[in-house]
Scaffold this active site. Structure first.
Site, short mmCIF file in Angstrom:
data_model
loop_
_atom_site.label_atom_id
_atom_site.label_comp_id
_atom_site.label_asym_id
_atom_site.label_seq_id
_atom_site.Cartn_x
_atom_site.Cartn_y
_atom_site.Cartn_z
N LYS A 82 -0.81 1.13 -3.87
CA LYS A 82 -1.14 -0.27 -4.16
C LYS A 82 0.02 -0.94 -4.88
O LYS A 82 0.67 -0.31 -5.73
CB LYS A 82 -2.41 -0.32 -5.02
CG LYS A 82 -2.97 -1.71 -5.26
CD LYS A 82 -4.26 -1.64 -6.08
CE LYS A 82 -4.88 -3.01 -6.30
NZ LYS A 82 -6.14 -2.93 -7.08
N SER A 157 -9.98 -5.39 -5.04
CA SER A 157 -8.63 -5.87 -4.81
C SER A 157 -7.72 -4.86 -4.09
O SER A 157 -6.68 -5.24 -3.59
CB SER A 157 -7.99 -6.24 -6.15
OG SER A 157 -7.85 -5.09 -6.96
N SER A 181 -12.57 -2.33 -7.73
CA SER A 181 -11.47 -2.60 -6.80
C SER A 181 -11.02 -1.41 -5.95
O SER A 181 -10.23 -1.60 -5.03
CB SER A 181 -10.26 -3.14 -7.56
OG SER A 181 -10.45 -4.50 -7.85
#
Lengths: 481, 98
Positions: A82, A157, A181
């Site tokens: 990420k 996210s 997330s």
């Protein structure tokens, strides 16, 4: 038997094949980039891809494997990370204009742990800007699409990480989870995702959003990969003063099929108003599987679920407003052009560099921390957090595992969520309290809705009980596969 | 119980948050913040008398370590990210008359 495509293997299976000499590490990297060439243009899982670097690294890892220096279960596996985890020499943007050209001088501890284990980082995945959002639509670099149905969001996210695993554009990925997330995009994309107990994985090098809530965790094809990756990245780290000294991080030892006598509680508040009937029936069917395998399953009143969201947004926004003060256009990141006065430079840099959702949360956070409102909002939220923690303590006196949905619905369509932020925040209702209470939670696929979109099952454990969750999740996965 | 964010409040928040909002953004921000505060006011339904605020879920306090430098000299890598740099230093706007 038909030969399996290399991309069909899980991370652990792939590494075994590589160590046996059936594949080279470069084969795995080439296969992933071949897949990316076909699907990435439509899906947009990545902000940055580094093929040359990955191939060079693959050659180095192969040498170490051949020399017998790398023997672990993740040696040679292509990973996605990420884009809020710092990677030395590899652009790290947080999907924000603010960090569009930021190249860290160091790597996050979790990334280093993966690399020490022989993983090959192939790129950085798209996310909601600074991890603020639930759909990956607040990214400055454009949306990611759900590989299961490209008209829908991948969740967020960590949407790029979940989508990249689901689309086989990597073998596994790292994400971060502040209010769901990791678990929610895993649920929306039909992969496994886990947020460990707060303090299990060092946050050093994770660009902070809500520091008391943030944890790094894996997004994977199956529960085994999840356990193995988590035990690889878990560590006590002096560079993160909130990281815990744990001696029980041999999570793969919990990959056993046995839930006999396991006490599972389903919070009635997690099955009520707002829950999509198809999600509800998939989750209850999963509960039935546990019952058939010998677990004791019952419903109970957890209470306070509806207070978790306002408490969370107060605390997360407060911490975000403080954490994001560092983005001022002086030492790194975006700087507003043609501004000669220091305070104006700060203001313009931040106003131009941050997107609307980030500004919304920074402003809310500044407000709830301001004198006159601090007690009424911020301290009140911290008191409610204490009540929520107590409610979980009481629940875990009776149950080993709390079972429920990950999200109230399957993945929404692109473009449906951002117009009403409050409605989007309500989608976090089942995941958010886990962060407030510092608990571990895992999301595993448990079926599909009529449209073919995946439904996620969430298992929540008491602090430090990842092994209980992994064993339960593994048992379920083996039973339904 | 509906919250109203007036111009003075949004200006004050702008100072605290170091944000400069355009006219349209500003009106939207007033509306958004009022909506969020209405929602957060729900916490007022809970009696929290005598409940200690919990900032950290584990009783971890004052984690100390020796103040020893362990990282190497990464000056050039760090300065490479600077929006403006001169002679190994960050360049910022002039803050006082020299």
């Amino acid at each position: 038997m038909v030969n399996r495509d290399i991309l069909d293997y899980t991370a652990v299976e792939l590494s075994e094949k590589i160590k046996k000499g059936e594949f080279r590490v470069t084969d795995a990297v080439e296969a992933v980039f071949g897949q990316i060439a076909g699907t990435e243009e439509e899906l947009h899982c990545y902000v940055t891809l580094e093929k040359d670097r990955a191939l060079a690294r693959a050659a180095g890892v192969q040498e170490q494997i051949d020399a017998g220096a790398l023997t672990g279960p993740l040696a040679g596996v292509p990973f996605a990370v990420k884009d809020n985890l710092c990677t030395r020499g590899m652009r790290t943007t947080c999907s924000s204009k603010m960090l569009e050209n930021f190249v860290p001088a160091y790597s996050a501890e979790a990334v280093l742990k993966l690399e020490e284990a022989g993983a090959v980082i192939i790129g950085k995945t798209n996310m909601d800007e600074f991890a603020m959002g639930s759909t990956t639509e607040t990214s400055y670099f454009g949306v990611t699409r759900n590989p299961r149905n490209t008209a829908h969001v991948p969740g967020g996210s960590s949407g790029g990480s979940a989508a990249a695993v689901a689309a086989r554009e990597c073998f596994a990925a790292l994400g971060s989870d502040t209010g769901g997330s990791i678990r929610q995009p895993a649920s929306y994309c039909g992969v496994v995702g886990m947020k460990p107990t707060y303090g299990t994985v060092s946050r050093y090098g994770l660009v902070a959003y809500g520091s008391s809530l943030d944890q790094i965790g894996p997004l994977t094809k199956d529960v085994r990969d999840c356990a193995v990756i988590l035990e690889t990245i878990a560590s006590h780290d002096e560079k993160d003063s909130t990281s815990m000294r744990r001696t029980d991080t041999d999570f793969s030892s919990a990959l056993k099929e046995d839930v006999k006598g396991l006490r599972i509680g389903i919070p009635k508040d997690y099955l009520g108003r707002g829950l999509d009937p198809e999600v509800k029936s998939a989750v209850l069917a999963a509960a039935e599987v546990f019952r058939e395998k010998g677990a004791v399953v019952e419903e109970f009143d957890l209470s306070l679920a509806e207070y978790a969201i306002p408490a969370y947004y107060t605390i997360a926004a407060a911490e975000a407003s403080s954490n994001l003060e560092r983005f001022d256009g002086i030492k790194y990141g975006y700087r507003a052009p043609e501004t000669d006065e220091l305070h104006l430079l700060y203001k313009r840099t931040r106003s131009q560099g941050f997107g609307p959702e980030v500004k919304r949360r920074i402003m809310l956070g500044s407000f709830v921390l301001s004198s006159g409102y601090y007690d009424a909002y911020y301290l009140k939220a911290l008191r409610v957090k204490a009540l929520i923690k107590k409610a979980f303590d009481q629940a875990f006196a009776k149950y080993d595992v709390i079972l429920g949905p990950v999200a109230p619905t399957t993945a929404p369509k692109l473009g449906e969520s951002l117009s009403d932020p409050l409605k989007m925040y309500l989608g976090d209702i089942y995941t958010i309290s886990v962060n407030l209470a510092g608990l571990p939670g895992i999301s595993i696929p448990c079926g599909e809705d009529a449209g073919g979109l995946p439904v996620g099952l969430q298992l929540i454990g008491d602090c430090f009980r990842e092994k209980t969750l992994i064993q339960a999740a593994y048992t379920y996965e083996q039973e339904v596969k | 119980m509906a919250n109203v964010i007036d111009d003075a409040t949004i200006d004050y928040v702008g100072i605290l948050a170091k944000l400069e909002l355009s006219g349209e953004e500003r009106e939207q921000a007033k509306k958004d913040m009022a909506g969020m505060l209405d929602y957060i006011d729900k916490l007022g339904e809970l009696d929290t008398t005598g409940v200690e605020p919990m900032s950290h879920v584990f009783p971890v306090q004052n984690v100390f370590r020796e103040d020893v430098v362990t990282n190497g000299d990464a000056r050039d890598e760090i300065l490479a990210n600077a929006p403006a740099e001169k002679d190994g230093m960050f360049v910022a706007p002039q803050t006082f008359e020299g």
